[in-house]
Design an enzyme around this catalytic site. Sequence first.
Site, PDB file in Angstrom:
ATOM      1  N   LYS A 169       0.848  -1.195   0.000  1.00 31.37           N
ATOM      2  CA  LYS A 169       0.000   0.000   0.000  1.00 31.37           C
ATOM      3  C   LYS A 169       0.884   1.246   0.000  1.00 31.37           C
ATOM      4  O   LYS A 169       1.563   1.540   0.987  1.00 31.37           O
ATOM      5  CB  LYS A 169      -0.916   0.056   1.224  1.00 31.37           C
ATOM      6  CG  LYS A 169      -1.975   1.170   1.096  1.00 31.37           C
ATOM      7  CD  LYS A 169      -2.682   1.455   2.405  1.00 31.37           C
ATOM      8  CE  LYS A 169      -1.980   2.512   3.229  1.00 31.37           C
ATOM      9  NZ  LYS A 169      -1.991   3.867   2.592  1.00 31.37           N
ATOM     10  N   GLU A 244      10.383   0.956  10.370  1.00 31.49           N
ATOM     11  CA  GLU A 244      11.338   2.063  10.193  1.00 31.49           C
ATOM     12  C   GLU A 244      10.552   3.328  10.469  1.00 31.49           C
ATOM     13  O   GLU A 244       9.725   3.744   9.670  1.00 31.49           O
ATOM     14  CB  GLU A 244      11.908   2.040   8.773  1.00 31.49           C
ATOM     15  CG  GLU A 244      13.231   2.797   8.658  1.00 31.49           C
ATOM     16  CD  GLU A 244      13.056   4.262   8.327  1.00 31.49           C
ATOM     17  OE1 GLU A 244      12.841   5.053   9.278  1.00 31.49           O
ATOM     18  OE2 GLU A 244      13.122   4.620   7.145  1.00 31.49           O
ATOM     19  N   CYS A 278      13.097  11.055   7.216  1.00 31.43           N
ATOM     20  CA  CYS A 278      13.097  10.496   8.573  1.00 31.43           C
ATOM     21  C   CYS A 278      14.442  10.682   9.256  1.00 31.43           C
ATOM     22  O   CYS A 278      14.517  10.766  10.480  1.00 31.43           O
ATOM     23  CB  CYS A 278      12.699   9.018   8.540  1.00 31.43           C
ATOM     24  SG  CYS A 278      13.684   8.024   7.407  1.00 31.43           S
ATOM     25  N   GLU A 375       9.381  15.134  16.154  1.00 32.29           N
ATOM     26  CA  GLU A 375       9.698  15.069  14.727  1.00 32.29           C
ATOM     27  C   GLU A 375       8.748  15.982  13.959  1.00 32.29           C
ATOM     28  O   GLU A 375       7.538  15.796  13.984  1.00 32.29           O
ATOM     29  CB  GLU A 375       9.582  13.636  14.203  1.00 32.29           C
ATOM     30  CG  GLU A 375      10.030  13.525  12.757  1.00 32.29           C
ATOM     31  CD  GLU A 375       9.973  12.113  12.221  1.00 32.29           C
ATOM     32  OE1 GLU A 375      10.853  11.741  11.432  1.00 32.29           O
ATOM     33  OE2 GLU A 375       9.030  11.380  12.585  1.00 32.29           O
TER      34      GLU A 375
END
Length: 480
Positions: A169, A244, A278, A375
Site C-alpha cells: 500500500k 522504520e 526520517c 519530529e
Amino acid sequence: MYINGKFVESASGSSFPVYDPSTEEIIAEVPDANATDVHLAARAARSAFESGTWPQTTAQDRGRLLYKLAERIRKESAGLAELEARNCGKPIVEAEYDVNDTATCFEYYAGLANKVLGHVNPVPDNALSLTLREPVGVAGQIIPWNYPLAMASWKLAPALAAGCTCVLKPAEQTPLTILEVAKWLEEIGFPAGVVNIITGFGETAGAPIVTHPEIDKIAFTGSATVGKLILRSAADSIKRVTLELGGKSPNIFFADADFEASIDGALFGVFINQGEVCSAGSRILVERSIYRKFVDALSSKAKTIRLGPPLDRATKMGPLVSREQYERVRAYQELGKQEAKLVAGGGRGPFAKGFYLEPTVFADVDNSMRIAREEIFGPVAAVIPFENEAEAIRIANDSPYGLAAAVWSRDIFRALRVVKAIRAGVVWVNHMQPTYVEAPWGGYKQSGFGRELGPWGIDEYLEAKQVHINLSEQPIGWYP
C-alpha cells in the site's frame, strides 16, 4: 489498483483525488480500497505463494525478473522522475536521483537472490543437521509519501528476491509512480498475484493489511505513532514486523571541522527533500566556540535556498506533500517563534498557491523544547550549542529516537569516539544523508527495529528451518 495481475477499481466503486502539491490541483483519481479489496489482494498473494509458477521459480529466475524490472525503470526514468516530482513536490533533480536509486535497489537484490545460503550445523551425533532459508510468505508492505518509489523498492526487491509475494500500500498522497511500475510487471514475467498494489487510507486499507490472517509479515515505514498501532494490531496474529519509524537526528559540529563544508552539510542534512526525511539532521549541535559564527553563516545561506516549482531544474526546495503536512509544519514554525530565536525563514514564501514553506532556522534552542524533541518532518532546524564532547554526546542521545546522526571533525579519534557513543542505527562522519543499498538502514529506540537494505534487508523476509537427518543404522529409542 493492481490485484492478481489486473488493474481494478475498488470493490465499493469509490475513489479519491491525488494532488500536485505545487499547484493544489487534482492530477489523478485512484481507487479507495477497504477491507474487501485487501482480502482480494491477500488471497491472490497467498494463492501465488502456495501454487502456480512462483513457488517453482528458482532464485536465479527471480533475480532475472528483478534485473528486467530495473532495466525497464531505467528506460522509463525520465517519465517516472517527472511523475514523482509532480506527485510529491520534490525537485526534479532529486526525483531523478530517487529513480536511479530505485533501479539500483532492484539490481542489487537481483544479484543477491541466488546467494541466500543455508548452513550445515556441527552436531554431537551421527546425524546431519542443516539450516534452510525459506521465504516468510505473504508480505504486507506500507510505504510513506516522502520517497514513494524508492521506499517501494526497498520493500518489494528483497521480498521478491526471497520468494515472498506482496500486498503493498503506497501512501494515499503519492500512489502514482508505483502504479506506473505495475503496468510492466506482467510484460516482464511476474506471475499474477505475486505483486499486488492497494491504494487507500491507513484506517481503511492499511489497518486491514496488518490484521489480515493470510498476511505473514508487515513492513512499515512511517511515524512512530502509527508504528505503535501496527505493532499492537500485529500481535494478535503474531505477525513478523519490521518498523522504520521517525527520527530527530543530531548533526554535530566541532570547532575543528571544515567550516564551509559544515554549513553546507547542516543545510543539506535538514532541508533536502523539504525536510521530509526520517533521518533529517533537524537538531544541529554546534560547539560553543564557533556557535555565533555558525548561526550567522547558516541563517545567511539558508535564505539563499531557492524555493520553486518541482519541475524547475533550478529549484532546491519544492512544496510539502499535502495541505495536512503543510499545516502541521506551519504550526511548528509558530511554536518555534515562541520557544527560541528565529534567524531564518519562518513563513510560507512568495507563492500564492502550493504548500510551500521557507527553510526555517531557530537558534538558541534548548534540547528540552518541543521543536528539539518532536519530529517535525519539514524544513525546520533547531540549532543547539554545546560546550564539549561529553555534552554533545549527552544532548545527541537525549531523544526517544535513534535513527541517524552525523559528526563533523578533523580529529578522527574524537569522531570515532562519538560514533561509538551515539545510540543510532546510522552515523555519518563529515557528511549527512548518503545511503547505499549495500549497507543496513534502520534505527534504535523508538525509531523502530529490523533493518532494510543490504543482506540484512533480505533476512527480514526469510525463515530459518532446521532439518535433522539421522545417519545411524542403529534403532532409535530411549537412551540407556
